[in-house]
Design an enzyme around this catalytic site. Structure first.
Site, short mmCIF file in Angstrom:
data_model
loop_
_atom_site.label_atom_id
_atom_site.label_comp_id
_atom_site.label_asym_id
_atom_site.label_seq_id
_atom_site.Cartn_x
_atom_site.Cartn_y
_atom_site.Cartn_z
N GLU A 182 -28.25 -75.82 43.65
CA GLU A 182 -28.12 -77.28 43.79
C GLU A 182 -28.55 -77.94 42.50
OE1 GLU A 182 -30.59 -80.90 45.92
OE2 GLU A 182 -30.53 -78.96 46.94
N ARG A 195 -30.26 -86.24 39.03
CA ARG A 195 -31.45 -86.97 38.59
C ARG A 195 -31.48 -87.14 37.08
NH1 ARG A 195 -36.26 -84.17 42.27
NH2 ARG A 195 -35.23 -84.44 44.29
N LYS A 197 -31.16 -81.00 55.95
CA LYS A 197 -32.23 -80.80 54.98
C LYS A 197 -33.49 -81.47 55.53
CE LYS A 197 -33.39 -82.16 50.22
NZ LYS A 197 -32.85 -82.63 48.94
#
Length: 213
Positions: free
Chosen positions: A45, A49, A133
């Site tokens: 993943e 950011r 998640k």
């Protein structure tokens, strides 16, 4: 036709840890993905950011055939579409919103949305999402909280992320409602910066073996 959850689980193929990566230098993305895949963690993943995140996803998707690259920290439908167009095979978000649910419904790419409260879990389940998640895992109550969710939310499975390390990963993986965990410890900055791909490969190998121990 397999459900999106089944599609996602087939991508993971039993992988116990999804590396959660913050790419500060786009040149690191391909060798990092290769090192993780060699160590047994092909599904990764890359979080949105940093400014180079989408380009990192594009490069890994194009150049690292053995990797299964996903995009994380997706906050809205625009980012969902951009990440999908860059080559993401799965999408991860820190929370669940109607906008993201709608984006996922109109896409073939599976969504792993964040959900920690009973209300959020119920909202996701109503939308047909049963692989979620659990974030931020440690701050939200950890393995004991997740264990308490197993009975009222039978059939819902989780990927805890946030504060998960080698010290507590097995506690999560031992739970019946946990499929895998997400963690950044397999690619720490102190190894990525100097390009110590061999050390990262070894960390990945150790993480890939967590369910065997």
């Amino acid at each position: 036709m397999p459900s999106k959850t089944e599609q996602f689980l087939s991508l993971l193929d039993g992988q116990p840890v999804i590396p959660v990566l913050k790419i500060d230098r786009v040149a690191d993305a391909v060798p990092l993905a290769r090192a993780l895949a060699r160590g047994g963690l092909p599904a990764i993943e890359i979080t949105l950011r940093t400014a180079d995140a989408l380009e990192a996803i594009r490069r890994v998707a194009a150049e690292v055939e053995e990797a299964i690259v996903g995009a994380g920290t997706i906050l809205n439908a625009r980012q969902f579409s951009e990440a999908e167009a860059a080559g993401s095979k799965f999408i991860v978000s820190p929370g669940v919103t109607r906008e993201l649910i709608a984006a996922a419904a109109n896409s073939k790419t599976p969504l792993l949305p964040g959900a920690i409260t009973p209300g959020e879990i119920m909202m996701a389940r109503e939308a047909g999402l049963d692989f979620l998640k659990f974030f931020p895992a440690e701050q939200a109550g950890g393995a004991s909280f997740l264990k308490a969710l197993a009975s009222p939310f039978a059939g819902i499975r989780f990927c805890p992320t946030g504060g998960v390390t080698t010290r507590n990963a097995r506690d999560y993986l031992a739970l019946p409602n946990v499929v895998c965990v997400g963690g950044s410890w397999v690619a720490p900055d102190e190894l990525v910066r100097p390009g110590d791909w061999a050390a990262i490969e070894q960390l990945a190998r150790e993480a890939a073996d967590l369910l065997k121990a």
